[in-house]
Write an enzyme that holds these catalytic residues in place. Structure first.
Site, short mmCIF file in Angstrom:
data_model
loop_
_atom_site.label_atom_id
_atom_site.label_comp_id
_atom_site.label_asym_id
_atom_site.label_seq_id
_atom_site.Cartn_x
_atom_site.Cartn_y
_atom_site.Cartn_z
CB SER A 188 0.31 3.82 -1.23
OG SER A 188 0.49 2.82 -1.95
CE1 TYR A 201 -4.98 4.17 -3.70
CE2 TYR A 201 -3.01 3.69 -4.00
CZ TYR A 201 -3.94 3.65 -2.93
OH TYR A 201 -3.69 3.02 -2.06
#
Length: 328
Positions: A188, A201
């Site tokens: 990401s 995350y």
């Protein structure tokens, strides 16, 4: 496929001492830069994946499903892993109807090491050696650290990071034995530049970035030229994973369409690209983070909305336990 021995590992010291090695390093350094610039304008030819066995985690929806569709279109054999049996079966049905694709479905919780190892053993017996592994499954809790239950923190790392270790340890040995294979890790942009309320995350995705980088070193430094790695760092995608989230200036950094993103990922995989940042602005932000003072870069991320991106998130805690449809 007949096993191929890898070429010998390059010697670290060469005749000529430090000066000779430095000159050789500079030659290779500038050669690599030239090749990189050339490939930016003239991409290398795409490799064939016809008949290759491609395993995709989180294949039941979103990015995983679209990637499966692209590989099916190119004639690959699909091994589909997802925690949701219904959506995973639906993916296989769609691929079989549209492409007459050969699909093998497995219901797997990649947050459980024992399930990964059990499913991997079945794949080797029922399908054969995996040629391309795509670690795509991911979860998100979407809370500040002190508001995130410990079970969700553990779950985030189990699915988003540790699962990569276990899948790679299952399937990399056969790739090295044949000197043929490809590992794709969907990380990401938050694995390069963090966002507020994504402590667990972002940390897990930073781990994926480091894991892929060092894994690539281990493969290359061991002399295997036929085994490749690709790291994907994208901005947020229009899937249910970040439902409700908005960038401060969407015209500057808009949400990515699943199809457009997967097209870019496929381009990178088929040309053996090491790192893919989507959009290209992510490359620039990662560069700024390295060269700017911390306080200066803080103003940059505030401008882009890092402080408020998760304020409108509508996901639920239960989604973190069951929703594995890819990353952003």
């Amino acid at each position: 496929m007949e096993a191929r021995s890898p070429p010998p590992t390059p010697n670290q010291s060469k005749d000529g001492g430090v000066i000779g090695e430095l000159l050789q390093t500079l030659r290779l350094f500038f050669s690599a830069i030239f090749v990189g610039i050339w490939r930016f304008f003239v991409p290398p030819p795409k490799k064939s994946v016809f008949g290759e066995v491609v395993l995709i985690t989180g294949a039941g929806s979103g990015i995983g499903r679209q990637l499966a569709r692209e590989f099916a279109r190119l004639g690959s054999v699909l091994v589909l892993w997802d925690i949701n049996k219904t959506s995973n079966t639906e993916t296989a049905k769609l691929l079989q109807e549209e492409f007459q694709a050969k699909c093998f479905c497995y219901t797997v919780d990649v947050g459980d090491k024992s399930q990964i190892q059990s499913a991997a053993a079945r794949v080797k017996t029922e399908v054969g050696e995996v040629n391309i592994l795509i670690n795509n499954a991911g979860v998100v809790s979407g809370k500040k650290l002190l508001d995130t239950p410990d079970v969700l923190v553990q779950r985030t790392f189990d699915v988003n990071l540790l699962a990569h270790f276990w899948t790679v340890k299952c399937f990399l040995p056969s790739m090295l034995k044949n000197n043929h294979g490809h590992i794709v890790n969907i990380a990401s942009s938050t694995g390069l530049v963090g966002l507020n309320k994504l402590t667990d995350y972002s940390a897990s995705k930073f781990g994926v970035v480091g894991f892929t980088e060092v894994l690539n070193y281990e493969i290359i430094f061991s002399g295997y030229k036929g085994v490749h790695t690709t790291l994907v760092c994208s901005s947020y995608v229009k899937t249910g994973m970040f439902a409700g989230c908005k960038m401060r200036y969407p015209w500057l950094l808009p949400a990515l369409e699943v199809k457009n993103m997967t097209n870019r990922i496929m381009q990178g995989i088929l040309t053996n690209q090491y790192v893919i940042c989507i959009p290209r602005l992510v490359y620039f932000l990662a560069y700024l983070k390295v060269v700017l003072p911390v306080d200066a870069f803080l103003e940059v991320v505030k401008f882009f909305g890092a402080a408020s991106f998760m304020d409108t998130y509508v996901g639920k805690e239960t989604n973190s336990l069951i929703h594995q449809n890819g990353s952003s």
